[in-house]
Structure formats: C-alpha cells, structure tokens
Design a protein around this motif. Sequence first.
Motif, PDB file in Angstrom:
ATOM      1  N   ALA A   8       1.284  -4.122  13.367  1.00  0.00           N
ATOM      2  CA  ALA A   8       0.647  -3.622  12.154  1.00  0.00           C
ATOM      3  C   ALA A   8       1.498  -2.512  11.543  1.00  0.00           C
ATOM      4  O   ALA A   8       1.897  -1.585  12.242  1.00  0.00           O
ATOM      5  N   TYR A   9       1.795  -2.645  10.268  1.00  0.00           N
ATOM      6  CA  TYR A   9       2.543  -1.620   9.557  1.00  0.00           C
ATOM      7  C   TYR A   9       1.555  -0.812   8.727  1.00  0.00           C
ATOM      8  O   TYR A   9       0.873  -1.348   7.855  1.00  0.00           O
ATOM      9  N   HIS A  10       1.481   0.475   9.045  1.00  0.00           N
ATOM     10  CA  HIS A  10       0.574   1.354   8.308  1.00  0.00           C
ATOM     11  C   HIS A  10       1.334   2.375   7.467  1.00  0.00           C
ATOM     12  O   HIS A  10       0.747   3.017   6.615  1.00  0.00           O
ATOM     13  N   ASP A  11       2.638   2.498   7.729  1.00  0.00           N
ATOM     14  CA  ASP A  11       3.413   3.441   6.936  1.00  0.00           C
ATOM     15  C   ASP A  11       4.380   2.660   6.051  1.00  0.00           C
ATOM     16  O   ASP A  11       4.948   1.653   6.456  1.00  0.00           O
ATOM     17  N   ARG A  12       4.538   3.147   4.853  1.00  0.00           N
ATOM     18  CA  ARG A  12       5.336   2.459   3.843  1.00  0.00           C
ATOM     19  C   ARG A  12       6.793   2.256   4.252  1.00  0.00           C
ATOM     20  O   ARG A  12       7.333   1.155   4.080  1.00  0.00           O
ATOM     21  N   PRO A  13       7.482   3.266   4.785  1.00  0.00           N
ATOM     22  CA  PRO A  13       8.896   3.054   5.137  1.00  0.00           C
ATOM     23  C   PRO A  13       9.096   1.922   6.149  1.00  0.00           C
ATOM     24  O   PRO A  13       9.994   1.089   5.987  1.00  0.00           O
ATOM     25  N   SER A  14       8.266   1.874   7.174  1.00  0.00           N
ATOM     26  CA  SER A  14       8.405   0.802   8.177  1.00  0.00           C
ATOM     27  C   SER A  14       8.104  -0.560   7.569  1.00  0.00           C
ATOM     28  O   SER A  14       8.801  -1.545   7.835  1.00  0.00           O
ATOM     29  N   ALA A  15       7.059  -0.618   6.757  1.00  0.00           N
ATOM     30  CA  ALA A  15       6.675  -1.886   6.124  1.00  0.00           C
ATOM     31  C   ALA A  15       7.761  -2.350   5.154  1.00  0.00           C
ATOM     32  O   ALA A  15       8.108  -3.535   5.126  1.00  0.00           O
ATOM     33  N   LEU A  16       8.310  -1.430   4.382  1.00  0.00           N
ATOM     34  CA  LEU A  16       9.355  -1.789   3.429  1.00  0.00           C
ATOM     35  C   LEU A  16      10.596  -2.294   4.144  1.00  0.00           C
ATOM     36  O   LEU A  16      11.200  -3.295   3.739  1.00  0.00           O
ATOM     37  N   GLU A  17      10.962  -1.638   5.222  1.00  0.00           N
ATOM     38  CA  GLU A  17      12.108  -2.099   6.015  1.00  0.00           C
ATOM     39  C   GLU A  17      11.849  -3.504   6.562  1.00  0.00           C
ATOM     40  O   GLU A  17      12.729  -4.363   6.532  1.00  0.00           O
ATOM     41  N   ALA A  18      10.645  -3.735   7.025  1.00  0.00           N
ATOM     42  CA  ALA A  18      10.311  -5.041   7.604  1.00  0.00           C
ATOM     43  C   ALA A  18      10.324  -6.147   6.553  1.00  0.00           C
ATOM     44  O   ALA A  18      10.899  -7.214   6.786  1.00  0.00           O
ATOM     45  N   VAL A  19       9.713  -5.931   5.387  1.00  0.00           N
ATOM     46  CA  VAL A  19       9.687  -6.986   4.369  1.00  0.00           C
ATOM     47  C   VAL A  19      11.062  -7.204   3.757  1.00  0.00           C
ATOM     48  O   VAL A  19      11.340  -8.300   3.265  1.00  0.00           O
ATOM     49  N   THR A  20      11.910  -6.196   3.811  1.00  0.00           N
ATOM     50  CA  THR A  20      13.277  -6.363   3.328  1.00  0.00           C
ATOM     51  C   THR A  20      14.033  -7.343   4.228  1.00  0.00           C
ATOM     52  O   THR A  20      14.836  -8.136   3.750  1.00  0.00           O
ATOM     53  N   ARG A  21      13.739  -7.299   5.503  1.00  0.00           N
ATOM     54  CA  ARG A  21      14.356  -8.237   6.451  1.00  0.00           C
ATOM     55  C   ARG A  21      13.717  -9.617   6.363  1.00  0.00           C
ATOM     56  O   ARG A  21      14.392 -10.633   6.474  1.00  0.00           O
ATOM     57  N   LEU A  39       6.478  -2.715  -2.438  1.00  0.00           N
ATOM     58  CA  LEU A  39       6.500  -3.452  -1.171  1.00  0.00           C
ATOM     59  C   LEU A  39       6.274  -4.950  -1.407  1.00  0.00           C
ATOM     60  O   LEU A  39       7.008  -5.793  -0.882  1.00  0.00           O
ATOM     61  N   VAL A  40       5.281  -5.279  -2.213  1.00  0.00           N
ATOM     62  CA  VAL A  40       4.962  -6.690  -2.473  1.00  0.00           C
ATOM     63  C   VAL A  40       6.088  -7.363  -3.242  1.00  0.00           C
ATOM     64  O   VAL A  40       6.466  -8.497  -2.935  1.00  0.00           O
ATOM     65  N   LEU A  41       6.648  -6.680  -4.226  1.00  0.00           N
ATOM     66  CA  LEU A  41       7.782  -7.262  -4.958  1.00  0.00           C
ATOM     67  C   LEU A  41       8.941  -7.572  -4.021  1.00  0.00           C
ATOM     68  O   LEU A  41       9.567  -8.632  -4.117  1.00  0.00           O
ATOM     69  N   GLU A  42       9.221  -6.669  -3.114  1.00  0.00           N
ATOM     70  CA  GLU A  42      10.303  -6.900  -2.154  1.00  0.00           C
ATOM     71  C   GLU A  42       9.976  -8.109  -1.275  1.00  0.00           C
ATOM     72  O   GLU A  42      10.840  -8.933  -0.997  1.00  0.00           O
ATOM     73  N   ALA A  43       8.749  -8.215  -0.853  1.00  0.00           N
ATOM     74  CA  ALA A  43       8.347  -9.346   0.000  1.00  0.00           C
ATOM     75  C   ALA A  43       8.469 -10.671  -0.742  1.00  0.00           C
ATOM     76  O   ALA A  43       9.017 -11.640  -0.203  1.00  0.00           O
TER      77      ALA A  43
END
Length: 136
Positions: A8-21, A39-43
Amino acid sequence: MDQVRFVAYHDRPSALEAVTRNGFALISASEELRGDKVLVLEAVRRNGSVLQYASEDMRGDKEVVLQAVRVDCQAFLYASADMRGDKEVALCAVRKNGHLLHTASAGMRADKEVVLAAVKENSKALGFACEDLQGD
C-alpha cells in the motif's frame, strides 16, 4: 514486464516512484492518491487501462481520460459517463476501435462525425449508432 510489488502506498513520493516504473502500481495507492492528478497522469501514461483504478474524479477529468485513451483506447470503458459523452474523447476512442461506439453516450451515438469515424475503423460499429444514422 516488471513485477509490481503489492504494497500500500500512502505517501505521494513512493507512489509516484512506483507508478513511474509501472502504471499498475496505482492499484496499490491509497484512495486519496488515486485522486492525485499528477500521480494518475503518470500511471495512465504507462498503461491507459489503469484508469479503472483512478478515483471517480480522475475518471471524469478530460486531460487524464484523453491521455489514458491515447495510450489504450479500451480505457474509454472506464471513463465517466460525462467523458463518454465528450466528443473529443469519443473520437479518440472510436478512431482506434470503432466497436467502442457501443459504450459512448447516446449523444455521441447520434453524432454523425463520431459515428462515421467509428464505422471507418470498423463497419460493424454502425449497429451501435442511433437509428436515424443507421439508415444514412
């Protein structure tokens, strides 16, 4: 394809890094982060179909939906009703897959330009047009 770690990603930096990958990491983002436009646009840039995991607001955001549909026209299936009734979004989808006319709004199924674009891509799409246009 990279494996997505289902944490579960609850913080923006971790989530953004993950969806970028891997855009599918949006699945693991908190409900709040699924409504974060950046975040959603990146995903959806990575995989348009992850639009289905975005918040309702994001599924109704024209910029997000257009990006998702450009990447994967099937994302049109997950767009809000308002977006399925938006001519620019509908044209983007049906030009790639005419069969998607069946999920467009009634107004788009009655719009000659949208119907012609769908039929040009797939002649069977005519069956999803409004009755008035089926006779044209």
